[in-house]
Write an enzyme that holds these catalytic residues in place. Structure first.
Site, PDB file in Angstrom:
ATOM      1  N   CYS A   1       3.844  -3.101   6.628  1.00  0.00           N
ATOM      2  CA  CYS A   1       4.370  -4.341   6.052  1.00  0.00           C
ATOM      3  C   CYS A   1       5.768  -4.071   5.492  1.00  0.00           C
ATOM      4  O   CYS A   1       6.422  -3.109   5.882  1.00  0.00           O
ATOM      5  CB  CYS A   1       3.427  -4.869   4.970  1.00  0.00           C
ATOM      6  N   ARG A   2       6.201  -4.885   4.555  1.00  0.00           N
ATOM      7  CA  ARG A   2       7.534  -4.720   3.971  1.00  0.00           C
ATOM      8  C   ARG A   2       7.582  -3.581   2.963  1.00  0.00           C
ATOM      9  O   ARG A   2       8.469  -2.738   2.996  1.00  0.00           O
ATOM     10  CB  ARG A   2       8.005  -6.017   3.313  1.00  0.00           C
TER      11      ARG A   2
END
Length: 152
Positions: A114-115
């Site tokens: 993810c981020r």
């Protein structure tokens, strides 16, 4: 009277030994539980259970360079995904993952990212709670970029 004090001291020593042994057992059990919960403490990919963390370099050498079957899942939003993602990744936002498990194979390794690493951790929990065992967390997409790899 001397026998009572001697016996009392022996009982105290015995209790201290029992307490020390009990504490040692608790420490060992907690340590074993931590190792079990943290998955693969070395961070290398394994295929014998929940794998834990995997670095971008390990992902490339294990899956990309060896053309090993796997599913790479970007659990960010569609907007984040379209702004740049790891080549070959599919986008299944973490908030949709539980409803889209039919898209995630149970017979091959699944790598999530993810981020920042927060949502990939949530995705690992969702997958593990649904009996997925071959799952790995690559964490933040920035680690991929810092390792010198490009995005699509």
């Amino acid at each position: 009277m001397a026998k009572r004090q001697s016996s009392k001291k022996k009982d105290q020593k015995k209790n201290q030994n029992l307490l020390a042994g009990g504490l040692l057992a608790i420490i060992v059990l907690v340590g074993a539980g931590f190792l079990f919960m943290s998955g693969n403490s070395g961070g290398a990919a394994t295929t014998d259970g929940v794998g834990g963390a995997i670095s971008p370099q390990q992902y490339v050498s294990t899956y990309v360079e060896n053309n090993t079957d796997h599913l790479l899942v970007d659990v960010r939003t569609p907007e984040e995904f379209s702004s740049g993602h790891i080549p070959g990744a599919v986008n299944i936002p973490v908030q949709e993952l539980a409803d889209r498990l039919s898209e995630v194979p149970t017979d091959e390794d699944v790598i999530v990212y993810c981020r920042s690493g927060n949502r990939s951790g949530q995705a690992m929990t969702i997958l593990a709670n649904n009996n997925y065992t071959q799952i790995y967390d690559m964490g933040a997409i920035s680690a991929w970029q810092q390792a010198g790899y490009t995005l699509e």
